[in-house]
Scaffold this active site. Structure first.
Site, PDB file in Angstrom:
ATOM      1  N   GLU A 119      16.513 -10.803 -23.351  1.00 45.28           N
ATOM      2  CA  GLU A 119      15.364 -10.136 -23.976  1.00 45.28           C
ATOM      3  C   GLU A 119      15.350  -8.624 -23.675  1.00 45.28           C
ATOM      4  O   GLU A 119      16.402  -8.007 -23.507  1.00 45.28           O
ATOM      5  CB  GLU A 119      14.059 -10.828 -23.557  1.00 45.28           C
ATOM      6  CG  GLU A 119      14.050 -12.290 -23.996  1.00 45.28           C
ATOM      7  CD  GLU A 119      12.754 -12.999 -23.719  1.00 45.28           C
ATOM      8  OE1 GLU A 119      11.679 -12.417 -23.904  1.00 45.28           O
ATOM      9  OE2 GLU A 119      12.804 -14.186 -23.312  1.00 45.28           O
ATOM     10  N   ASP A 143       4.674 -17.085 -29.278  1.00 48.18           N
ATOM     11  CA  ASP A 143       5.598 -16.706 -28.225  1.00 48.18           C
ATOM     12  C   ASP A 143       4.761 -16.104 -27.078  1.00 48.18           C
ATOM     13  O   ASP A 143       3.541 -15.936 -27.186  1.00 48.18           O
ATOM     14  CB  ASP A 143       6.680 -15.749 -28.740  1.00 48.18           C
ATOM     15  CG  ASP A 143       7.906 -15.742 -27.823  1.00 48.18           C
ATOM     16  OD1 ASP A 143       7.815 -16.256 -26.689  1.00 48.18           O
ATOM     17  OD2 ASP A 143       8.962 -15.207 -28.218  1.00 48.18           O
TER      18      ASP A 143
HETATM   19  C1  BGC Z   1      10.881 -15.706 -25.450  1.00 46.14           C
HETATM   20  C2  BGC Z   1      10.986 -17.109 -26.028  1.00 46.14           C
HETATM   21  C3  BGC Z   1      10.780 -18.152 -24.958  1.00 46.14           C
HETATM   22  C4  BGC Z   1       9.478 -17.884 -24.232  1.00 46.14           C
HETATM   23  C5  BGC Z   1       9.203 -18.892 -23.146  1.00 46.14           C
HETATM   24  C6  BGC Z   1       9.671 -15.541 -24.584  1.00 46.14           C
HETATM   25  O1  BGC Z   1       9.697 -14.329 -23.899  1.00 46.14           O
HETATM   26  O2  BGC Z   1      10.872 -14.784 -26.501  1.00 46.14           O
HETATM   27  O3  BGC Z   1      12.233 -17.282 -26.644  1.00 46.14           O
HETATM   28  O4  BGC Z   1      10.791 -19.421 -25.514  1.00 46.14           O
HETATM   29  O5  BGC Z   1       9.534 -16.594 -23.657  1.00 46.14           O
HETATM   30  O6  BGC Z   1      10.070 -18.782 -22.102  1.00 46.14           O
END
Ligand code: BGC
Length: 754
Positions: free
Chosen positions: A521, A311
């Site tokens: 997030e 990630d």
């Molecule tokens: C998230 C992921 C995402 C990635 C790319 C991260 O901050 O946790 O779910 O796929 O960013 O955008």
């Protein structure tokens, strides 16, 4: 009209083309063997630099900027340095905001030009991004309800269809890799990513996740309308102790296997080709640093054969945040040896430089590098990128087709979950006057939430202005002259409650739209699950007028509303219903659609002491209570369904048997309606305290008034299993209870026939 007709034909053509491209299993095996040999052949020719470059993924922001018109303009020199100079394998993200399909096609074309014409081995780039609820980074795309709402539909076929459309619109932009589905579970309601999940139940998430994968990947990934999926965030990311994103989870092995692992097992079975690791840690072990999770469990036990991507910045995080590595060098070594194949670095070449040095110093063996590169190249081959790396111009017109909008509207309608309807206040008759109020009444951003045109989804001006907010959709039903709008409150402050109260005197009913602002997030972390004070106050004061209050909840997680539940005569849970959310809500409020959503999670009554529906008997015995605001699986309809004649075809079951369960359901009301029939199983006595019940099957049916359907379910021996004392699945003979509706029947499981 013309545009939508053309789009309709285009969608039909590509979908048909895809159906005829389906391959039989044998052909699949032959193809796989060919991929293997092509991959081996290519890897054998690669330099260490080329290999490490393949393992590196950088974000689009590093290769250009947004112009004033919203177009992303590439910096050719930087791009060349990345793709040719550093042999990049992958690029991700949207560079800040959604782009037109034409802009995307230009971007991807330029990248593939460099990768396939100007590098030594002509290896195409694999571009990846988050198509979380439709192609949310493609302007004009169909933005579906978020997964939590799709879980509420209980309609896996609809999920598959939505997945198919999202794949088409993503691929139309030239992007072949989607970082989804999210297979986390909503068992910690504070967590700001609850809306990205299919709910709290492992089986529901497994079925919906598998349907999504089938829709997106189809039978042949090289089809121009399919994308590679990425199951994420493997594993246990969703259960932070504190509720805050990217913070520690403490999960005993038994719960890990009983709950969190199951959707991933199902996704591997459904054929997902990539996997993203959990950003955080389980029991003190960051998943990015765990060979056990990333290799032994994922590949050894689940049989996953695809590519594992980190990630965002999570290899860096091993030494800057998690403190399990002393520096970058150690972090890269730990993560790659644990099983990360590709690093979402995402901002520089530090991973590339560091890994290259580690390889040169012999600290990361070439065997591991070859394995990782093979996993990456295999996905590129499967996607057909070596043959067709470029976007298909003819697909551009498929984005935002009218036929896709209709599927979206159906999904939003089927998600709507009616939680309360005192005295059958809903549906509202036409010809009445209403007040529409609250912070979610007149914005498209709140209906779509995070991952919508931008990461946080909060840029109202980027949403298509021809779409209706709740207010606009209600105005279309009643005529503008019959609808008063007063905002009342913002999420966190009062604006004009007194004005709303005064306006209430002039209307027949109040539609109070409350909930959450868009977030995603960590920025979505909260300290209290309770609905914000100003919103509670608005509803309380409006209820004081004596006019009936209809509460519409537009929220990504279940905010506690205990103190206003009695104030509202009707409550509709709309979740984050997407771009057709406004019309879908109005359709339900005015009876043009009959709600059929069922809560995919337990709606808590209090902001502490959360419980799920599959809790243990002790949690509701001896003075303890299971007392949610509404239970998992709950949802009302405008019609009534009578369940009768629940039968099992045998009173005993052995390992070889299939148990057939039937139940008759009749629509006893006056409107057509849909119903998700849910089958729960209880193991009456077990050596590990059994949950009170577990969802084992569900099926959505549609019934006209007076119509009766017999629903048939089958259970196999494995369905009776739980994770035993040795942390392995076991079926213990004894008595089981099957529950459907309010009825139940029992049967006995025996190791062998007597
Ligand atoms: C998230 C992921 C995402 C990635 C790319 C991260 O901050 O946790 O779910 O796929 O960013 O955008």
């Amino acid at each position: 009209m013309k545009r939508s007709l053309i789009s309709l034909v285009a969608v039909a053509m590509v979908l048909l083309g895809c159906a005829s491209g389906e391959r039989k299993d044998k052909e699949g095996d032959v193809k796989q063997a060919r991929f293997d040999s092509e991959v081996r052949h290519l890897v054998a020719q690669m330099t260490p630099e080329e290999k490490v470059g393949q393992m590196t993924q950088i974000t689009l922001e590093q290769f250009g900027t947004s112009g004033p018109d919203g177009r992303f303009v590439l910096d050719e020199q930087k791009l060349r340095d990345g793709i040719v100079g550093h042999h990049l394998g992958s690029i991700l993200n949207c560079g800040g905001q959604a782009r037109t399909v034409q802009n995307w096609q230009e971007i991807i074309t330029k990248m593939q030009d460099l990768a396939t014409k100007e590098t030594r081995l002509h290896i195409p780039i694999i571009y990846g991004l988050d198509t979380i609820h439709g192609a949310n980074y493609v302007l004009g795309a169909t933005l579906f309800p978020h997964n939590i709402a799709m879980g509420a539909t209980g309609n896996a076929a609809l999920m598959e269809k939505a997945g198919e459309i999202a794949a088409l619109e993503t691929r139309a932009a030239g992007i072949p890799w989607n970082f989804g589905p999210v297979l986390d579970l909503a068992r910690q309601p504070m967590w700001p990513r609850v809306f990205e999940t299919f709910g709290e139940d492992p089986y529901l998430a497994s079925e919906m996740g598998a349907a999504f994968i089938h829709g997106q990947q189809g039978k042949d990934l090289s089809s121009p309308v399919k994308v590679a999926t990425c199951m994420k965030h493997y594993l246990g990311y969703c259960f932070p102790w504190s509720g805050a994103d990217r913070t520690p989870a403490y999960i005993p092995d038994r719960q890990l296997r009983e709950w969190f692992l199951k959707p991933y097992q199902a996704a591997v079975k459904a054929g997902t080709v990539t996997c993203m690791a959990n950003s955080s840690e389980i029991n003190g072990i960051p998943v990015h640093a765990s060979k056990f999770y990333l290799t032994d469990l994922l590949r050894g036990e689940l049989g996953f054969k695809g590519l594992v991507v980190s990630d965002w910045a999570d290899i860096e995080n091993l030494y800057t945040r998690e403190m399990v590595a002393k520096d970058r060098r150690e972090a890269v070594k730990i993560a790659v040896l644990a099983g990360i194949d590709m690093s979402m670095v995402p901002n520089d070449y530090s991973f590339y430089d560091t890994l290259l040095q580690l390889v040169r110093d012999g600290e990361v063996p070439m065997k591991r590098i070859d394995e990782a590169v093979s996993n990456i190249l295999q996905v590129k081959y499967m996607l057909g990128l070596f043959k067709s790396p470029y976007p298909r111009k003819d697909l551009a017109g498929t984005v935002g087709a009218e036929s896709s909008r209709q599927v979206n509207l159906q999904a939003a309608q089927e998600a709507m979950t009616l939680l309360k309807n005192e005295g059958n206040l809903l549906p509202l008759a036409r010809g009445r006057k209403v007040l529409v109020t609250g912070p979610t009444a007149n914005k498209l951003s709140v209906l779509n939430g995070g991952w919508s045109t931008t990461w946080q989804g909060d840029q109202e001006q980027l949403y298509p202005q021809d779409k209706d907010t709740i207010l606009e959709a209600v105005q279309k039903k009643l005529g503008k002259e019959n609808v008063t709008h007063v905002e009342g409150v913002a999420f966190d402050k009062e604006i004009d409650i007194a004005k709303a109260v005064a306006a209430a005197a002039q209307v027949d009913a109040i539609i109070a739209c409350i909930g959450e602002p868009p977030y995603c997030e960590t920025p979505g972390n909260i300290n209290d699950l309770t609905m914000t004070e100003p919103q509670l106050k608005l509803v309380q004061e409006l209820a004081g007028t004596g006019k009936p209050v209809i509460l519409v909840l537009v929220e990504g997680r279940p905010r506690v509303i205990r103190t206003i539940v009695d104030d509202a005569k009707a409550i509709l849970m709309a979740y984050l219903p997407g771009l057709e959310g406004g019309p879908a809500i109005a359709d339900v409020l005015f009876g043009d659609a009959n709600p059929s959503g069922k809560l995919p999670l337990t709606y808590p009554k209090y902001p502490a002491g959360f419980m799920t529906y599959d809790h243990k008997p002790s949690e509701e015995k001896g003075g303890n209570k299971y007392d949610p605001q509404w239970p998992f699986g709950y949802g009302l309809s405008y019609t009534t369904f009578e369940y009768r004649a629940l039968r099992v075809d045998a009173s005993e079951m052995t390992p070889k048997d299939k148990l057939v369960i039937t139940v008759e359901i009749t629509n006893t009301g006056t409107r057509p309606g849909r119903e998700t029939v849910q089958l729960y199983l209880s193991d009456m006595v077990a050596s590990v305290t059994p949950p009170v019940k577990v969802l084992k099957r569900f099926q959505k049916i549609e019934l006209k008034p007076k119509e009766m359907k017999t629903v048939r379910f089958e259970l196999a021996w494995d369905d009776l299993a739980f994770i035993g004392r040795d942390n392995k699945p076991v079926v213990e003979p004894g008595e089981f209870k099957v529950e459907v509706g309010k009825m139940s029947v029992r049967f006995t499981a025996r190791a062998a026939r007597k």
